[in-house]
Design a protein around this motif. Structure first.
Motif, PDB file in Angstrom:
ATOM      1  N   LEU A 468      26.616  10.159  22.570  1.00 40.09           N
ATOM      2  CA  LEU A 468      27.581  11.064  24.153  1.00 40.09           C
ATOM      3  C   LEU A 468      27.349  10.130  25.086  1.00 40.09           C
ATOM      4  CD1 LEU A 468      27.963  14.620  22.928  1.00 40.09           C
ATOM      5  CD2 LEU A 468      29.042  13.731  22.775  1.00 40.09           C
ATOM      6  N   LEU A 469      26.412   9.791  25.488  1.00 37.77           N
ATOM      7  CA  LEU A 469      26.167   8.993  26.615  1.00 37.77           C
ATOM      8  C   LEU A 469      25.416   7.536  26.154  1.00 37.77           C
ATOM      9  CD1 LEU A 469      23.858  12.141  27.427  1.00 37.77           C
ATOM     10  CD2 LEU A 469      25.596  11.530  29.251  1.00 37.77           C
ATOM     11  N   SER A 470      24.459   6.801  25.106  1.00 37.21           N
ATOM     12  CA  SER A 470      24.653   5.472  25.006  1.00 37.21           C
ATOM     13  C   SER A 470      25.727   4.764  24.994  1.00 37.21           C
ATOM     14  CB  SER A 470      24.413   5.224  23.084  1.00 37.21           C
ATOM     15  OG  SER A 470      23.979   4.085  23.377  1.00 37.21           O
ATOM     16  N   GLN A 471      25.678   4.083  26.279  1.00 36.36           N
ATOM     17  CA  GLN A 471      25.781   2.745  26.444  1.00 36.36           C
ATOM     18  C   GLN A 471      26.924   2.054  25.402  1.00 36.36           C
ATOM     19  OE1 GLN A 471      24.044   0.230  29.136  1.00 36.36           O
ATOM     20  NE2 GLN A 471      25.006   2.202  30.881  1.00 36.36           N
ATOM     21  N   GLU A 472      25.979   1.642  24.009  1.00 37.94           N
ATOM     22  CA  GLU A 472      26.476   1.510  23.211  1.00 37.94           C
ATOM     23  C   GLU A 472      27.821   1.558  22.351  1.00 37.94           C
ATOM     24  OE1 GLU A 472      23.505   0.837  20.629  1.00 37.94           O
ATOM     25  OE2 GLU A 472      21.836  -0.347  21.864  1.00 37.94           O
ATOM     26  N   VAL A 473      27.928   2.640  22.375  1.00 34.08           N
ATOM     27  CA  VAL A 473      29.511   3.739  22.222  1.00 34.08           C
ATOM     28  C   VAL A 473      29.901   4.068  23.785  1.00 34.08           C
ATOM     29  CG1 VAL A 473      27.995   4.155  19.508  1.00 34.08           C
ATOM     30  CG2 VAL A 473      28.358   6.132  21.827  1.00 34.08           C
ATOM     31  N   GLU A 474      30.340   2.626  24.132  1.00 34.51           N
ATOM     32  CA  GLU A 474      31.054   3.780  25.307  1.00 34.51           C
ATOM     33  C   GLU A 474      32.636   2.894  25.178  1.00 34.51           C
ATOM     34  OE1 GLU A 474      30.720   2.443  29.665  1.00 34.51           O
ATOM     35  OE2 GLU A 474      30.849   1.376  29.366  1.00 34.51           O
ATOM     36  N   GLY A 475      33.202   3.733  25.323  1.00 35.94           N
ATOM     37  CA  GLY A 475      34.715   3.770  24.943  1.00 35.94           C
ATOM     38  C   GLY A 475      35.054   4.493  23.945  1.00 35.94           C
ATOM     39  N   THR A 476      34.345   5.108  23.422  1.00 34.10           N
ATOM     40  CA  THR A 476      34.488   5.484  21.613  1.00 34.10           C
ATOM     41  C   THR A 476      34.554   7.118  22.196  1.00 34.10           C
ATOM     42  OG1 THR A 476      32.478   5.469  20.782  1.00 34.10           O
ATOM     43  CG2 THR A 476      34.379   4.313  20.337  1.00 34.10           C
ATOM     44  N   THR A 477      33.577   7.692  21.913  1.00 34.11           N
ATOM     45  CA  THR A 477      33.345   9.074  22.809  1.00 34.11           C
ATOM     46  C   THR A 477      32.399   9.572  23.730  1.00 34.11           C
ATOM     47  OG1 THR A 477      30.456   8.883  21.480  1.00 34.11           O
ATOM     48  CG2 THR A 477      32.125  10.054  20.381  1.00 34.11           C
ATOM     49  N   ASN A 478      31.450   8.263  24.368  1.00 30.84           N
ATOM     50  CA  ASN A 478      31.202   8.208  25.255  1.00 30.84           C
ATOM     51  C   ASN A 478      32.619   7.916  26.637  1.00 30.84           C
ATOM     52  OD1 ASN A 478      29.675   7.853  28.087  1.00 30.84           O
ATOM     53  ND2 ASN A 478      28.621   6.958  27.055  1.00 30.84           N
ATOM     54  N   GLY A 479      32.663   8.546  27.355  1.00 33.04           N
ATOM     55  CA  GLY A 479      33.595   8.551  28.416  1.00 33.04           C
ATOM     56  C   GLY A 479      33.582   8.479  29.610  1.00 33.04           C
ATOM     57  N   THR A 480      32.556   8.184  30.181  1.00 38.55           N
ATOM     58  CA  THR A 480      31.955   8.290  31.443  1.00 38.55           C
ATOM     59  C   THR A 480      31.237   6.926  31.780  1.00 38.55           C
ATOM     60  OG1 THR A 480      29.535   8.456  30.815  1.00 38.55           O
ATOM     61  CG2 THR A 480      30.702  10.738  31.073  1.00 38.55           C
ATOM     62  N   PHE A 481      30.744   6.013  31.478  1.00 34.50           N
ATOM     63  CA  PHE A 481      31.081   4.930  31.159  1.00 34.50           C
ATOM     64  C   PHE A 481      29.942   4.619  32.620  1.00 34.50           C
ATOM     65  CE2 PHE A 481      35.818   5.236  30.335  1.00 34.50           C
ATOM     66  CZ  PHE A 481      35.086   3.978  29.607  1.00 34.50           C
ATOM     67  N   HIS A 482      28.349   5.221  32.298  1.00 34.56           N
ATOM     68  CA  HIS A 482      27.463   5.648  33.324  1.00 34.56           C
ATOM     69  C   HIS A 482      26.708   4.603  33.673  1.00 34.56           C
ATOM     70  CE1 HIS A 482      24.254   5.420  30.479  1.00 34.56           C
ATOM     71  NE2 HIS A 482      25.411   6.566  29.390  1.00 34.56           N
ATOM     72  N   GLU A 483      26.178   4.660  34.122  1.00 33.48           N
ATOM     73  CA  GLU A 483      25.535   2.914  35.110  1.00 33.48           C
ATOM     74  C   GLU A 483      23.984   3.633  34.573  1.00 33.48           C
ATOM     75  OE1 GLU A 483      25.429   5.525  39.038  1.00 33.48           O
ATOM     76  OE2 GLU A 483      26.659   5.367  36.387  1.00 33.48           O
ATOM     77  N   TYR A 484      23.275   3.962  33.662  1.00 35.38           N
ATOM     78  CA  TYR A 484      22.362   4.007  33.677  1.00 35.38           C
ATOM     79  C   TYR A 484      21.446   3.330  32.202  1.00 35.38           C
ATOM     80  CZ  TYR A 484      22.380   7.931  36.265  1.00 35.38           C
ATOM     81  OH  TYR A 484      22.828   8.490  38.326  1.00 35.38           O
ATOM     82  N   SER A 485      21.173   2.300  32.385  1.00 40.57           N
ATOM     83  CA  SER A 485      21.020   1.253  31.280  1.00 40.57           C
ATOM     84  C   SER A 485      19.910   1.927  30.779  1.00 40.57           C
ATOM     85  CB  SER A 485      21.283  -0.047  31.528  1.00 40.57           C
ATOM     86  OG  SER A 485      22.393  -0.422  32.431  1.00 40.57           O
ATOM     87  N   GLU A 486      18.179   2.002  31.405  1.00 38.79           N
ATOM     88  CA  GLU A 486      17.019   2.515  31.333  1.00 38.79           C
ATOM     89  C   GLU A 486      17.145   3.576  29.873  1.00 38.79           C
ATOM     90  OE1 GLU A 486      12.977   3.154  32.835  1.00 38.79           O
ATOM     91  OE2 GLU A 486      14.099   2.154  34.169  1.00 38.79           O
ATOM     92  N   ALA A 487      17.928   4.685  30.416  1.00 39.13           N
ATOM     93  CA  ALA A 487      18.416   5.709  29.694  1.00 39.13           C
ATOM     94  C   ALA A 487      18.807   6.212  28.497  1.00 39.13           C
ATOM     95  CB  ALA A 487      19.038   6.888  29.844  1.00 39.13           C
ATOM     96  N   SER A 488      19.770   4.709  28.680  1.00 42.59           N
ATOM     97  CA  SER A 488      20.051   4.691  27.176  1.00 42.59           C
ATOM     98  C   SER A 488      19.595   3.698  26.604  1.00 42.59           C
ATOM     99  CB  SER A 488      21.511   3.624  27.554  1.00 42.59           C
ATOM    100  OG  SER A 488      23.035   2.785  26.194  1.00 42.59           O
ATOM    101  N   GLU A 489      18.670   2.652  27.215  1.00 40.79           N
ATOM    102  CA  GLU A 489      17.791   1.778  25.729  1.00 40.79           C
ATOM    103  C   GLU A 489      16.698   2.473  25.251  1.00 40.79           C
ATOM    104  OE1 GLU A 489      15.848  -1.328  23.505  1.00 40.79           O
ATOM    105  OE2 GLU A 489      17.876  -0.462  24.380  1.00 40.79           O
ATOM    106  N   MET A 490      16.611   4.433  25.696  1.00 38.79           N
ATOM    107  CA  MET A 490      15.705   5.087  24.878  1.00 38.79           C
ATOM    108  C   MET A 490      16.328   5.614  24.215  1.00 38.79           C
ATOM    109  SD  MET A 490      13.188   6.553  28.474  1.00 38.79           S
ATOM    110  CE  MET A 490      14.695   6.887  29.569  1.00 38.79           C
ATOM    111  N   LEU A 491      17.505   5.680  24.243  1.00 43.28           N
ATOM    112  CA  LEU A 491      18.268   6.608  23.340  1.00 43.28           C
ATOM    113  C   LEU A 491      18.017   5.611  22.522  1.00 43.28           C
ATOM    114  CD1 LEU A 491      21.017   7.998  24.994  1.00 43.28           C
ATOM    115  CD2 LEU A 491      19.211   9.198  24.212  1.00 43.28           C
ATOM    116  N   THR A 492      18.459   4.429  22.383  1.00 41.56           N
ATOM    117  CA  THR A 492      18.697   3.549  21.154  1.00 41.56           C
ATOM    118  C   THR A 492      16.602   3.400  20.896  1.00 41.56           C
ATOM    119  OG1 THR A 492      20.015   2.403  22.443  1.00 41.56           O
ATOM    120  CG2 THR A 492      18.587   0.943  20.507  1.00 41.56           C
ATOM    121  N   GLN A 493      16.146   3.456  21.247  1.00 39.33           N
ATOM    122  CA  GLN A 493      14.638   3.111  21.081  1.00 39.33           C
ATOM    123  C   GLN A 493      14.221   4.716  19.494  1.00 39.33           C
ATOM    124  OE1 GLN A 493      12.319   3.171  23.849  1.00 39.33           O
ATOM    125  NE2 GLN A 493      13.145   0.462  24.762  1.00 39.33           N
ATOM    126  N   ALA A 494      14.388   5.618  20.297  1.00 40.74           N
ATOM    127  CA  ALA A 494      14.826   7.263  19.233  1.00 40.74           C
ATOM    128  C   ALA A 494      15.073   7.007  18.104  1.00 40.74           C
ATOM    129  CB  ALA A 494      14.516   8.228  20.779  1.00 40.74           C
TER     130      ALA A 494
END
Length: 560
Positions: A468-494
């Protein structure tokens, strides 16, 4: 044997429900979106109370010497199914139906534990969590006679990525998949994905039939489960019949011979259909009708806290809500606590993070800290922030919501708050599902500034925040198009770590940043609630919303 048509009215049950008429000579109700094709639901006025044996009360239809029960179950969904192919399937109603027809590689037990089905045992994990070896059965068979093979399982896992479906992120960590022998599969991952065992809870498809005509497979799938699809209409009804030659008879065969899944979107109609006996089970008891069902002598409620998440999301890519100050101002316009109390309870509970409470407590997430992030209503503070952010009070706000009363009420609460803050042009637009899904992924502020949506995932944090919140899946489940790249990277690391404590801290840090930035404002989690007619036995609610367990190793639903 299907229930007979309602000859008193001269119409079938499905025709009556489709027209908005409750199938009873004394009741007319508008607003129903679908229905079943049988009779009057057992009120006895046309002899369908069992006097002719049509309800299977004697455990046999008696017509051909079969000793199998001949019971029929009417199940009222909130929405109708969109697809029948698990590879592309991405909605709860479709999955609820598919889970009756397909056998999974692994499946959920009566809780959120995982047990083998086509697999014979839990996977063997090697190479620091990057290799999973899965043994499968040699006796499972599809309904066309084909054996279930290792190649079918491999196709089931890799096809979402190969075909770039919306489910690809669930299995895109698989680097290679190969059959070591006829009954052993080896999955090598590109990183040690901590939730891979959950990702293996997937319905196994027939590779040869599916790849020969994928479009046809989505309308007429070849499956290996205890029920087979005999008739369906997208976004409407689906009829399943028991597969009497089901390969796994270790627990007998289903008592239910036919299942009718019918969408009844209008909630009052859904409850009335249960009360009048026209359906056997309804899902999602609306909050204002809980007491109505509880006080019904012919029905009970069974509920289980769901593994789900409902939220308000902002368009962070276009329009005034790209500014976190504006998003905070919106938060000050209304009280989410009050909205949940007014419109969701007792059908659901307030949720302060993207994680269901049971999951958050299991991972020891800081719920108290996250709960303090969201503001209560303060219109003066909202007005100050809007002014500081330079938002024109003539701005045309658009909040879009799906066809769901609770989510619509959350949207209306926000819209009222914006009007109370001084904005005169506020539109809360309730859209049908297709239009809604097309709109919220456009990043177009003329189509939406905010939306309300929900998500049902597997019992691992990755299933919620990455999807829902990773920039990597933007345009499918994530319709926010947010700018928080560092947080998104942490979700990938997790998701790429097998170390639970490392994952926990990454989720805490990323979630805190995203909540403080108000990409989402968490709203609530629903209980998976069902109204069950007294003639139904051995059915209970499950924490996973897609799990409608009619026939499993733990239960075998009966209809008197």
């Amino acid at each position: 044997m299907a229930r007979e048509p309602n000859t008193e009215l001269g119409i079938t049950r499905r025709q009556a429900l489709a027209s908005g008429m409750a199938v009873s000579s004394s009741m007319f109700l508008a607003g129903c979106a679908g229905g079943g094709d049988g009779g009057d639901g057992g009120d006895g006025s046309d002899g369908s109370d069992g006097s002719d044996g049509s309800d299977g009360s004697d455990g046999s239809d008696g017509s051909d010497g079969s000793d199998l029960p001949n019971q029929e179950l009417y199940f009222a969904q909130v929405k109708g199914p969109l697809d029948m192919d698990p590879i592309i399937m991405n909605d709860v109603p479709s999955a609820q139906i598919a889970n009756q027809m397909f056998d999974g590689l692994y499946e959920y037990n009566e809780g959120v534990g995982i047990e083998p089905k086509i697999a014979t045992e839990a996977p063997t994990v090697e190479r620091d969590g990057t290799r999973f070896i899965v043994p499968i059965r040699d006796d499972a068979v599809f309904q066309n006679g084909d054996p279930v093979t290792a190649e079918d399982v491999i196709h089931t896992i890799v096809a979402p990525v190969e075909e770039q479906t919306e489910n690809a992120a669930e299995v895109d960590m698989v680097d290679t998949a190969e059959a070591i022998d006829d009954t052993t599969i080896q999955f090598d991952l590109s990183y040690p994905y901590g939730a891979f065992e959950v990702a293996l809870v997937r319905n196994v498809v027939n590779k040869e039939v599916r790849t020969s005509d994928r479009e046809a497979y989505n309308t007429d799938p070849v499956t290996s489960g205890p029920f087979q699809l005999t008739e369906w209409e997208p976004e409407s009804f689906a009829t399943l019949d028991r597969w009497d030659d089901y390969w796994d008879d270790s627990n007998g065969l289903p008592n239910v011979a036919t299942i009718e899944f019918d969408p009844i979107e209008e909630q009052t109609t859904r409850v009335t259909e249960l009360e009048t006996g026209n359906v056997d089970i309804i899902e999602t008891i609306p909050p204002q009708l809980y007491e109505t069902v509880r006080n019904n002598e012919s029905a009970t409620i069974d509920e289980e806290p769901g593994v789900g998440y409902f939220y308000l999301a902002f368009n962070c890519g276009d329009g005034p809500t790209t500014d976190p100050m504006v998003r905070e101002a919106v938060d000050y316009c209304f009280s989410m606590d009050q909205a949940i109390e007014n419109f969701v309870q007792p059908a659901g509970v307030r949720q302060v993070s993207p994680y269901p409470r049971t999951m958050a407590e299991e991972w020891d997430f800081p719920l108290d800290e996250w709960g303090d992030i969201s503001h209560d209503r303060d219109l003066d503070m909202a007005a100050d922030l809007f002014e500081e952010a330079g938002v024109d009070m003539d701005y045309n706000w658009r909040i879009i919501v799906p066809p769901d009363d609770m989510r619509e009420q959350i949207g209306i609460s926000i819209g009222d708050g914006l009007q109370n803050a001084g904005f005169s042009n506020v539109e809360v637009q309730r859209l049908d599902w297709g239009t809604f899904l097309d709109a919220y992924v456009t990043e177009d502020a003329e189509r939406y500034n905010m939306y309300t949506l929900g998500w049902s995932g597997s019992p691992d944090p990755d299933a919620f925040v990455y999807q829902l919140l990773s920039q990597e899946v933007e345009g499918t489940t994530n319709g926010t198009f947010h700018e928080y790249s560092e947080a998104s990277e942490m979700l990938t690391q997790a998701r790429e770590s097998a170390d639970r404590e490392e994952r926990r801290q990454l989720y805490i840090d990323a979630t805190t940043e995203l909540l403080e930035g108000r990409v989402h404002i968490p709203a609530y989690n629903l209980k998976n609630s069902y109204g069950i007619h007294e003639r139904v036995s051995d059915f209970s609610a499950h924490a996973i919303s897609t799990e409608v367990q009619i026939f499993t190793g733990h239960n075998n639903v009966s209809v008197e």
